[in-house]
Design a protein around this motif. Sequence first.
Motif, PDB file in Angstrom:
ATOM      1  N   GLN A  76     -14.346   6.332   3.801  1.00  0.00           N
ATOM      2  CA  GLN A  76     -15.697   5.793   3.620  1.00  0.00           C
ATOM      3  C   GLN A  76     -15.830   4.429   4.302  1.00  0.00           C
ATOM      4  OE1 GLN A  76     -16.750   5.091  -0.478  1.00  0.00           O
ATOM      5  NE2 GLN A  76     -18.924   4.856  -0.049  1.00  0.00           N
ATOM      6  N   LEU A  77     -14.798   3.583   4.140  1.00  0.00           N
ATOM      7  CA  LEU A  77     -14.805   2.268   4.791  1.00  0.00           C
ATOM      8  C   LEU A  77     -14.760   2.408   6.314  1.00  0.00           C
ATOM      9  CD1 LEU A  77     -12.330   0.549   2.324  1.00  0.00           C
ATOM     10  CD2 LEU A  77     -14.692  -0.205   2.718  1.00  0.00           C
ATOM     11  N   ILE A  78     -13.975   3.357   6.797  1.00  0.00           N
ATOM     12  CA  ILE A  78     -13.890   3.613   8.246  1.00  0.00           C
ATOM     13  C   ILE A  78     -15.271   3.964   8.805  1.00  0.00           C
ATOM     14  CG2 ILE A  78     -13.021   5.236   9.973  1.00  0.00           C
ATOM     15  CD1 ILE A  78     -10.416   5.383   8.279  1.00  0.00           C
ATOM     16  N   ARG A  79     -15.964   4.876   8.109  1.00  0.00           N
ATOM     17  CA  ARG A  79     -17.290   5.300   8.584  1.00  0.00           C
ATOM     18  C   ARG A  79     -18.317   4.178   8.478  1.00  0.00           C
ATOM     19  NH1 ARG A  79     -15.743   9.946   5.695  1.00  0.00           N
ATOM     20  NH2 ARG A  79     -16.940   9.232   3.895  1.00  0.00           N
ATOM     21  N   GLN A  80     -18.314   3.501   7.335  1.00  0.00           N
ATOM     22  CA  GLN A  80     -19.319   2.467   7.098  1.00  0.00           C
ATOM     23  C   GLN A  80     -19.233   1.337   8.116  1.00  0.00           C
ATOM     24  OE1 GLN A  80     -21.785   2.428   4.811  1.00  0.00           O
ATOM     25  NE2 GLN A  80     -22.529   0.453   5.564  1.00  0.00           N
ATOM     26  N   PHE A  81     -17.994   0.945   8.466  1.00  0.00           N
ATOM     27  CA  PHE A  81     -17.825  -0.203   9.355  1.00  0.00           C
ATOM     28  C   PHE A  81     -17.390   0.190  10.765  1.00  0.00           C
ATOM     29  CE2 PHE A  81     -16.976  -2.009   5.030  1.00  0.00           C
ATOM     30  CZ  PHE A  81     -18.176  -2.698   4.942  1.00  0.00           C
ATOM     31  N   ALA A  82     -17.469   1.486  11.059  1.00  0.00           N
ATOM     32  CA  ALA A  82     -17.163   1.998  12.405  1.00  0.00           C
ATOM     33  C   ALA A  82     -15.821   1.477  12.915  1.00  0.00           C
ATOM     34  CB  ALA A  82     -18.292   1.631  13.366  1.00  0.00           C
ATOM     35  N   ILE A  83     -14.790   1.608  12.097  1.00  0.00           N
ATOM     36  CA  ILE A  83     -13.448   1.167  12.482  1.00  0.00           C
ATOM     37  C   ILE A  83     -12.825   2.248  13.356  1.00  0.00           C
ATOM     38  CG2 ILE A  83     -11.160   0.497  11.639  1.00  0.00           C
ATOM     39  CD1 ILE A  83     -12.602  -0.326   8.999  1.00  0.00           C
ATOM     40  N   SER A  84     -12.552   1.906  14.600  1.00  0.00           N
ATOM     41  CA  SER A  84     -12.125   2.916  15.570  1.00  0.00           C
ATOM     42  C   SER A  84     -10.628   2.882  15.863  1.00  0.00           C
ATOM     43  CB  SER A  84     -12.899   2.748  16.882  1.00  0.00           C
ATOM     44  OG  SER A  84     -12.709   1.443  17.405  1.00  0.00           O
ATOM     45  N   LYS A  85      -9.937   1.816  15.444  1.00  0.00           N
ATOM     46  CA  LYS A  85      -8.508   1.702  15.723  1.00  0.00           C
ATOM     47  C   LYS A  85      -7.690   1.950  14.453  1.00  0.00           C
ATOM     48  CE  LYS A  85      -9.072  -1.636  19.497  1.00  0.00           C
ATOM     49  NZ  LYS A  85      -8.712  -2.988  19.984  1.00  0.00           N
ATOM     50  N   PRO A  86      -6.455   2.446  14.584  1.00  0.00           N
ATOM     51  CA  PRO A  86      -5.604   2.682  13.404  1.00  0.00           C
ATOM     52  C   PRO A  86      -5.275   1.371  12.682  1.00  0.00           C
ATOM     53  CG  PRO A  86      -4.731   3.807  15.343  1.00  0.00           C
ATOM     54  CD  PRO A  86      -5.800   2.882  15.826  1.00  0.00           C
ATOM     55  N   PHE A  87      -5.153   1.465  11.377  1.00  0.00           N
ATOM     56  CA  PHE A  87      -4.784   0.295  10.576  1.00  0.00           C
ATOM     57  C   PHE A  87      -3.635   0.643   9.639  1.00  0.00           C
ATOM     58  CE2 PHE A  87      -8.502   2.353   8.579  1.00  0.00           C
ATOM     59  CZ  PHE A  87      -7.941   2.750   7.370  1.00  0.00           C
ATOM     60  N   TYR A  88      -3.044  -0.386   9.074  1.00  0.00           N
ATOM     61  CA  TYR A  88      -1.909  -0.235   8.152  1.00  0.00           C
ATOM     62  C   TYR A  88      -2.292  -0.911   6.839  1.00  0.00           C
ATOM     63  CZ  TYR A  88       3.073   0.215   6.925  1.00  0.00           C
ATOM     64  OH  TYR A  88       4.272   0.572   6.341  1.00  0.00           O
ATOM     65  N   VAL A  89      -2.319  -0.140   5.772  1.00  0.00           N
ATOM     66  CA  VAL A  89      -2.691  -0.655   4.457  1.00  0.00           C
ATOM     67  C   VAL A  89      -1.464  -0.699   3.556  1.00  0.00           C
ATOM     68  CG1 VAL A  89      -3.995  -0.160   2.350  1.00  0.00           C
ATOM     69  CG2 VAL A  89      -5.069   0.157   4.568  1.00  0.00           C
ATOM     70  N   THR A  90      -1.207  -1.850   2.952  1.00  0.00           N
ATOM     71  CA  THR A  90      -0.107  -2.000   1.999  1.00  0.00           C
ATOM     72  C   THR A  90      -0.682  -2.298   0.621  1.00  0.00           C
ATOM     73  OG1 THR A  90       1.342  -2.893   3.721  1.00  0.00           O
ATOM     74  CG2 THR A  90       2.017  -3.246   1.438  1.00  0.00           C
ATOM     75  N   ILE A  91      -0.295  -1.494  -0.369  1.00  0.00           N
ATOM     76  CA  ILE A  91      -0.803  -1.650  -1.735  1.00  0.00           C
ATOM     77  C   ILE A  91       0.363  -1.992  -2.655  1.00  0.00           C
ATOM     78  CG2 ILE A  91      -2.011  -0.525  -3.652  1.00  0.00           C
ATOM     79  CD1 ILE A  91      -3.116   1.476  -1.503  1.00  0.00           C
ATOM     80  N   GLU A  92       0.302  -3.157  -3.298  1.00  0.00           N
ATOM     81  CA  GLU A  92       1.348  -3.595  -4.229  1.00  0.00           C
ATOM     82  C   GLU A  92       0.729  -3.754  -5.604  1.00  0.00           C
ATOM     83  OE1 GLU A  92       2.351  -7.119  -1.844  1.00  0.00           O
ATOM     84  OE2 GLU A  92       4.359  -6.264  -1.634  1.00  0.00           O
ATOM     85  N   SER A  93       1.296  -3.062  -6.589  1.00  0.00           N
ATOM     86  CA  SER A  93       0.662  -3.010  -7.908  1.00  0.00           C
ATOM     87  C   SER A  93       1.628  -3.326  -9.040  1.00  0.00           C
ATOM     88  CB  SER A  93       0.073  -1.624  -8.149  1.00  0.00           C
ATOM     89  OG  SER A  93      -0.443  -1.517  -9.458  1.00  0.00           O
ATOM     90  N   THR A  94       1.120  -4.066 -10.026  1.00  0.00           N
ATOM     91  CA  THR A  94       1.825  -4.236 -11.301  1.00  0.00           C
ATOM     92  C   THR A  94       1.006  -3.636 -12.442  1.00  0.00           C
ATOM     93  OG1 THR A  94       0.855  -6.438 -11.683  1.00  0.00           O
ATOM     94  CG2 THR A  94       2.977  -6.357 -10.523  1.00  0.00           C
ATOM     95  N   VAL A  95      -0.071  -2.909 -12.095  1.00  0.00           N
ATOM     96  CA  VAL A  95      -0.879  -2.239 -13.110  1.00  0.00           C
ATOM     97  C   VAL A  95      -0.273  -0.859 -13.353  1.00  0.00           C
ATOM     98  CG1 VAL A  95      -3.171  -1.410 -13.774  1.00  0.00           C
ATOM     99  CG2 VAL A  95      -2.952  -3.424 -12.297  1.00  0.00           C
ATOM    100  N   PRO A  96       0.244  -0.589 -14.539  1.00  0.00           N
ATOM    101  CA  PRO A  96       0.854   0.718 -14.781  1.00  0.00           C
ATOM    102  C   PRO A  96      -0.189   1.832 -14.758  1.00  0.00           C
ATOM    103  CG  PRO A  96       0.694  -0.503 -16.839  1.00  0.00           C
ATOM    104  CD  PRO A  96       0.295  -1.451 -15.743  1.00  0.00           C
ATOM    105  N   ALA A  97       0.145   2.931 -14.093  1.00  0.00           N
ATOM    106  CA  ALA A  97      -0.794   4.048 -13.982  1.00  0.00           C
ATOM    107  C   ALA A  97      -0.859   4.833 -15.289  1.00  0.00           C
ATOM    108  CB  ALA A  97      -0.368   4.975 -12.843  1.00  0.00           C
ATOM    109  N   GLU A  98      -2.037   5.363 -15.574  1.00  0.00           N
ATOM    110  CA  GLU A  98      -2.268   6.216 -16.747  1.00  0.00           C
ATOM    111  C   GLU A  98      -1.877   5.524 -18.061  1.00  0.00           C
ATOM    112  OE1 GLU A  98      -1.626  10.603 -16.032  1.00  0.00           O
ATOM    113  OE2 GLU A  98      -0.417   9.819 -14.377  1.00  0.00           O
ATOM    114  N   ARG A  99      -2.207   4.244 -18.130  1.00  0.00           N
ATOM    115  CA  ARG A  99      -1.952   3.484 -19.360  1.00  0.00           C
ATOM    116  C   ARG A  99      -3.233   2.870 -19.919  1.00  0.00           C
ATOM    117  NH1 ARG A  99       2.435   5.405 -17.910  1.00  0.00           N
ATOM    118  NH2 ARG A  99       4.481   4.562 -18.474  1.00  0.00           N
ATOM    119  N   GLY A 100      -4.387   3.250 -19.363  1.00  0.00           N
ATOM    120  CA  GLY A 100      -5.648   2.720 -19.860  1.00  0.00           C
ATOM    121  C   GLY A 100      -5.972   1.325 -19.381  1.00  0.00           C
ATOM    122  N   MET A 101      -5.299   0.864 -18.299  1.00  0.00           N
ATOM    123  CA  MET A 101      -5.522  -0.490 -17.801  1.00  0.00           C
ATOM    124  C   MET A 101      -6.322  -0.512 -16.502  1.00  0.00           C
ATOM    125  SD  MET A 101      -1.896  -2.304 -18.813  1.00  0.00           S
ATOM    126  CE  MET A 101      -2.487  -3.981 -18.571  1.00  0.00           C
ATOM    127  N   GLY A 102      -6.962   0.606 -16.172  1.00  0.00           N
ATOM    128  CA  GLY A 102      -7.879   0.622 -15.044  1.00  0.00           C
ATOM    129  C   GLY A 102      -7.214   0.629 -13.681  1.00  0.00           C
TER     130      GLY A 102
END
Length: 314
Positions: A76-102
Amino acid sequence: MKTIGQGHASGKIILMGEHAVVYGEPAIAFPFSGTGITTTVHFHHGNESWIESSFYHGPLAKAPHSMKNVTVLLWQLIRQFAISKPFYVTIESTVPAERGMGSSAAVAVSITRAFFDWLELPSNQEDILLFVNQAEKVAHGNPSGIDAATISGTEPLLYQKGLDFQPFQLNMDAFLVVADTGHKGQTRKAVKDVATLMETSRLETGGRIRQLGQLTKQAQQAISLNQPDVLGACMNRAQIHLQALGTSNYALDHLIETAIANHALGAKLTGGGRGGCMIALAENEERGRRLQQILLDAGARDTWIEGLGVYAHV
């Protein structure tokens, strides 16, 4: 465009009103900075965009179905902002999944903020929510929107079906300790079982739901008047009703009882229940830190602490 864009989002805690909110009663949620997700994005020298996270490391186009909310958001972000080149996304999380913390809303907020930062675009909460709400629909089907609204903002929210979110300030000389039972929450099952109770025992169940709503309103007033003892009492009474509705379990009950036995002002489950996390109110930071260790010794997988004063959220 910047060389590297970065976005951060906190987790969230439902303080009061879980389950009752399904039946039109109010709930209180607030951003919880004890946990968070940071996303960075930059151009990728390869031929395709990549994602790096604890769940998956590889091309965006080959990401697993379990990350569909993330991939839908990125396309959706690619389409909305017409991003034409490849990118690298790094996601670092301390929010535990499936624990009700969003965790799903937090990752969507952090990714969206990272792209706005990378592209040097101004943004407000409304801009962020346009993207985040779409990702949340993929993750949850028909979300209430409270996770996305809470995590993309800076203030606690009072939420009630059919009404606008009502932000208000935290104003309390106390600390909230959050403890992870180490077990995934079972929100859908718990919600379904409460619905069954509403059919088979409507008078009693409806009464408990209404009591949870009243306790939420009392808790908000206690927060505004800086009355930690009153908030703690509301939490304890709410837990009694949540137990009676079958949304607690042994792991939660054990940590909650441990907290109360060690001078917590109040303690209850948070979120859908049947696992996930519990919360406890401590009168000061020293007792909160001590309570963290006690809960870890009692079997909690992890704990976090946050002050509830205005100073903690400016």
